[in-house]
Design a protein around this motif. Structure first.
Motif, mmCIF file in Angstrom:
data_model
loop_
_atom_site.group_PDB
_atom_site.id
_atom_site.type_symbol
_atom_site.label_atom_id
_atom_site.label_comp_id
_atom_site.label_asym_id
_atom_site.label_seq_id
_atom_site.Cartn_x
_atom_site.Cartn_y
_atom_site.Cartn_z
ATOM 1 N N THR A 107 6.073 7.843 -5.269
ATOM 2 C CA THR A 107 6.337 7.031 -4.487
ATOM 3 C C THR A 107 5.470 7.147 -3.397
ATOM 4 O O THR A 107 3.949 5.840 -3.186
ATOM 5 N N LEU A 108 4.770 8.265 -3.669
ATOM 6 C CA LEU A 108 3.409 8.004 -2.721
ATOM 7 C C LEU A 108 2.370 7.651 -3.610
ATOM 8 O O LEU A 108 1.640 7.336 -3.194
ATOM 9 N N LEU A 120 10.191 4.184 2.888
ATOM 10 C CA LEU A 120 11.851 4.423 3.466
ATOM 11 C C LEU A 120 12.245 4.623 2.867
ATOM 12 O O LEU A 120 13.526 5.688 2.938
ATOM 13 N N VAL A 121 13.074 4.006 1.595
ATOM 14 C CA VAL A 121 13.634 3.890 -0.292
ATOM 15 C C VAL A 121 13.048 5.180 -0.450
ATOM 16 O O VAL A 121 13.949 5.488 -1.350
ATOM 17 N N GLY A 122 11.822 4.724 -1.388
ATOM 18 C CA GLY A 122 11.316 5.354 -2.461
ATOM 19 C C GLY A 122 12.034 7.367 -2.423
ATOM 20 O O GLY A 122 12.451 7.469 -3.959
ATOM 21 N N PRO A 123 11.656 7.679 -1.017
ATOM 22 C CA PRO A 123 11.351 8.887 -1.062
ATOM 23 C C PRO A 123 13.528 9.201 -1.698
ATOM 24 O O PRO A 123 14.059 10.369 -1.981
ATOM 25 N N MET A 124 13.896 8.808 -1.468
ATOM 26 C CA MET A 124 15.743 9.329 -1.313
ATOM 27 C C MET A 124 15.964 8.186 -2.963
ATOM 28 O O MET A 124 16.536 9.339 -3.295
ATOM 29 N N LEU A 125 15.829 7.631 -3.681
ATOM 30 C CA LEU A 125 16.229 7.180 -4.777
ATOM 31 C C LEU A 125 15.248 7.834 -6.197
ATOM 32 O O LEU A 125 15.650 8.463 -6.995
ATOM 33 N N GLU A 126 14.058 8.662 -5.119
ATOM 34 C CA GLU A 126 13.160 10.063 -6.231
ATOM 35 C C GLU A 126 14.284 11.026 -6.300
ATOM 36 O O GLU A 126 14.127 11.413 -7.058
ATOM 37 N N LEU A 149 12.978 6.779 -11.289
ATOM 38 C CA LEU A 149 12.101 5.303 -10.787
ATOM 39 C C LEU A 149 10.554 5.151 -11.228
ATOM 40 O O LEU A 149 10.513 3.721 -11.128
ATOM 41 N N LEU A 150 9.674 6.090 -11.651
ATOM 42 C CA LEU A 150 8.534 5.580 -12.333
ATOM 43 C C LEU A 150 8.844 3.981 -13.885
ATOM 44 O O LEU A 150 8.057 3.011 -13.605
ATOM 45 N N ILE A 151 9.670 4.562 -14.423
ATOM 46 C CA ILE A 151 10.091 3.629 -15.327
ATOM 47 C C ILE A 151 11.127 2.320 -14.751
ATOM 48 O O ILE A 151 10.355 1.366 -14.781
ATOM 49 N N MET A 152 11.376 2.197 -13.968
ATOM 50 C CA MET A 152 12.108 1.367 -12.753
ATOM 51 C C MET A 152 11.348 0.429 -12.130
ATOM 52 O O MET A 152 11.304 -0.610 -12.015
#
Length: 187
Positions: free
Chosen positions: A13-14, A77-83, A91-94
């Motif tokens: 995410t970062l 906001l959402v990415g870290p939770m999903l990661e 997540l990278l593949i998505m």
């Protein structure tokens, strides 16, 4: 008093946010020609090697800082939770898959339009986050889908702006598909 340690807690995410910030600043510095050449996907000859690169890099470029902030406020906001939930690699593949699909659909169905920005990724993350807590279809997913995707369909039909509702809808559909597939694999 000891200050808390700052960690690079969500590398995918970062890194995505930093790459997009760099691309957006480059566009601001060099001008829209950089956006068109490297960070927008549009129908181009298949012999153009940058065409294939743009199928993925269009999610990095943003027309201005307001556009960038709108997308990355959600993503950060959402990415870290999903990661944390699904893992950085998944997540990278998505993200890569959603970028490719939104780019491909734009090229096929909207030949006169250039697409740039990470709003499809933001919508993918919003809908995917609804699956984070269970393997069932959560009522919150239905509410989010109706609110976000319904609004995008209506805007696509009636609004005349430079916003790609198609990217939002496709991103949301990708998020639902990923969530459904991942939850069904765990069951």
């Amino acid at each position: 008093m000891k200050f808390p340690k700052i960690t690079y807690n969500s590398p995918v995410t970062l890194t995505f946010a930093l790459l997009a910030l760099g691309a957006t600043l480059l566009i601001q510095f060099i001008g829209q020609s950089a956006a068109v050449r490297f960070f927008s996907v549009y129908r181009a000859p298949l012999t153009d090697p940058l065409f294939y690169l743009r199928m993925f890099t269009h999610v990095l470029g943003h027309s201005d800082m307001s556009h960038f902030m709108g997308n990355f406020t959600v993503i950060l906001l959402v990415g870290p939770m999903l990661e944390e939930k699904y893992g950085g690699k998944r997540l990278l593949i998505m993200i890569i898959f959603t970028a490719f699909i939104t780019g491909l659909i734009n090229v096929i169905f909207f030949p006169g339009m250039a697409l740039l920005g990470a709003s499809g990724i933001a919508f993918m993350m919003i809908l995917l986050s609804s699956f984070a807590n269970s393997g069932e279809i959560p009522l919150t997913l239905i509410c989010v889908a109706v609110l976000y995707l319904g609004t995008e369909v209506l805007n696509g039909l009636f609004a005349h702006d430079n916003i790609s509702q198609m990217a939002h809808i496709i991103g949301g559909v990708c998020g639902c598909a990923f969530g459904w597939l991942i939850c069904n694999k765990k069951a």
